[in-house]
Enzyme design. Structure first.
Site, PDB file in Angstrom:
ATOM      1  N   CYS B  81       0.978  -1.006  -0.051  1.00 57.54           N
ATOM      2  CA  CYS B  81       0.041  -0.052   0.036  1.00 57.54           C
ATOM      3  C   CYS B  81       0.983   1.268   0.047  1.00 57.54           C
ATOM      4  CB  CYS B  81      -1.110   0.062   1.381  1.00 57.54           C
ATOM      5  SG  CYS B  81      -2.216  -1.206   1.003  1.00 57.54           S
ATOM      6  N   HIS B  82       1.959   1.291   0.817  1.00 51.92           N
ATOM      7  CA  HIS B  82       2.684   2.596   1.039  1.00 51.92           C
ATOM      8  C   HIS B  82       3.952   2.603   0.137  1.00 51.92           C
ATOM      9  CE1 HIS B  82       0.273   3.499   4.409  1.00 51.92           C
ATOM     10  NE2 HIS B  82       0.345   2.350   4.976  1.00 51.92           N
ATOM     11  N   CYS B 182       9.848  16.957  38.684  1.00 52.62           N
ATOM     12  CA  CYS B 182      11.342  16.352  38.377  1.00 52.62           C
ATOM     13  C   CYS B 182      11.605  17.078  36.949  1.00 52.62           C
ATOM     14  CB  CYS B 182      11.273  14.985  38.154  1.00 52.62           C
ATOM     15  SG  CYS B 182      11.208  14.196  39.698  1.00 52.62           S
ATOM     16  N   CYS B 224       8.475   5.573  34.940  1.00 57.71           N
ATOM     17  CA  CYS B 224       8.630   6.646  35.917  1.00 57.71           C
ATOM     18  C   CYS B 224       7.258   6.649  36.721  1.00 57.71           C
ATOM     19  CB  CYS B 224       8.651   7.939  35.127  1.00 57.71           C
ATOM     20  SG  CYS B 224      10.198   8.634  34.397  1.00 57.71           S
TER      21      CYS B 224
END
Lengths: 142, 263
Positions: B81-82, B182, B224
């Site tokens: 497709c691309h 932070c 995190c």
């Protein structure tokens, strides 16, 4: 004002069964949370333990520890700057002294959002651990 | 437009007698923004700078092979497709997460790839953090290397950027910290041994020496969040995509580094 604050503390302690009640006078908690003095040697080991989180932010007189944080003042000399009661309130609820502080409140379970299940309903440190750390910090004199 | 609104709000607060800045003041001024790259040691920078030393390139090469491989009941490859990704995918990652009309919300690059698999290849979705999904994502994102980030510019995304910002600013978890404590307020400091950085997601997916693997931005955000002791969002959760979108909008105009290397 401090009277009102003490009232709040009582209500808090009642809502969280495992927390022992404490009384804030001025900028300190005069009495030991456990009713007994802490063990400074154990306190030093606790400060260095990753799970206590202290040296993520703080440095101090810990020559054996390579990785120490610099988000907060060094703990060296803390015992000269603060009394045991002041150190105790600092650990229990630092935000009481500075509402904008990033230092966590180590003996608190309410007023927190989205706490992970492993940690929910528990303070970061137990009353015994706080007393041990306070006893250690008090030995840090310049 | 945004600036005008900020000024208007500031004016209102002033009129009401509040001290203004706090909220706005914590954000990093455009000119002071720095990629995580600039916080690294010369040795780690050298690994990112040299494609023959950068382990992330192994995923990019895998991704290129997958791009051309037919899969699913449709028996189609991405390339069917691309065509040539060097042309068709150029600049795409710089715009992601992007608004998806059908879903009515933003999707990140990994989700876009899985939507293509479902809709056009009739293939099963690739699991988050699987080698193949990271490889395809890294290959697609590498086509935007050096291009300025524009994610979040689409006005339809405004409410989602705002939600991401709210998550970034809000204190949460047992440690009662916000991302902003932070990454806006202390990015010049160190958490134990690690530079805190400004949380500008310029190089994802990236190779982390600590992980010994390529990993997505969501993996980093979940790390995190574990540190903050929060209830962690599942991979692909709308809250994480909104956070990604907000972080990308904070990095507006900064160049894509994929596949970056971090300590």
């Amino acid at each position: 004002m401090w009277l009102a604050a003490a009232g709040l503390t009582l209500a808090r302690a009642a809502s969280a069964q495992e927390l022992r009640p404490y009384t804030i006078t001025g900028d300190s908690i005069a009495e030991s949370l456990t009713g007994a003095p802490g063990d400074a040697v154990h306190g030093r080991a606790l400060v260095l333990e990753r799970t206590s989180t202290c040296i993520l932010c703080h440095s101090g007189p810990f020559p054996e520890e390579k990785f120490q944080g610099d988000l907060a003042p060094s703990l060296a000399g803390a015992g000269s700057r603060w009394s045991i009661g002041q150190l105790r309130l600092r650990l229990v609820e630092a935000s009481r002294l500075n509402p904008a502080t990033i230092m966590p409140s180590y003996y608190r379970v309410d007023g927190l959002e989205r706490v992970g299940t492993a940690w929910r309903g528990k303070p970061i440190l137990t009353a015994e651990q706080i007393e041990d750390i306070v006893a250690y910090l008090a030995t840090l004199r310049d | 437009m945004k600036l005008i609104r900020t000024i208007a709000v500031a004016g209102l607060l002033l009129a009401a007698g509040f001290a203004v800045p706090r909220l706005c003041a914590t954000e990093i001024p455009q000119a002071e923004r720095r990629s995580g790259y600039t916080f690294m040691s010369p040795d780690t920078k050298a690994i990112q700078d040299d494609d023959t030393a950068n382990p992330g390139m192994l995923w990019v090469l895998d991704g290129e092979a997958l791009w051309k491989r037919k899969t699913g009941t449709a028996d189609k490859a991405c390339a069917d497709c691309h065509e040539d990704a060097r042309a068709s995918m150029k600049g795409l990652a710089a715009r992601y997460p992007a608004y998806d009309k059908t879903l009515g919300r933003p999707v990140n690059l990994e989700q876009r790839i899985n939507l293509c698999r479902a809709q056009h290849q009739q293939a099963t979705p690739l699991p988050y953090e699987s080698r193949d999904l990271l490889a395809l994502t890294a290959f697609v994102a590498q086509q935007s290397r050096g291009m300025p980030i524009t994610a979040g510019a689409d006005p339809q995304l405004e409410p989602f950027v705002a939600k991401g910002r709210d998550t970034f600013m809000r204190r949460q978890g047992q440690l009662n910290l916000g991302c902003t404590n932070c990454h806006n307020d202390n990015w010049d400091k160190h958490l134990a041994g690690s530079a805190v950085t400004q949380a500008l997601p310029t190089g994802y997916p990236l190779y982390r020496l600590e992980w010994q693997s390529l990993g997505s931005l969501q993996r980093r955000l979940r790390n995190c969040m574990t540190g903050m002791r929060t209830q962690i969002y599942d991979y692909g959760a709308p809250e994480l995509v909104e956070l990604e979108l907000y972080l990308m909008s904070r990095a507006h105009d900064m160049p894509i580094e994929t596949p970056a290397v971090r300590p």
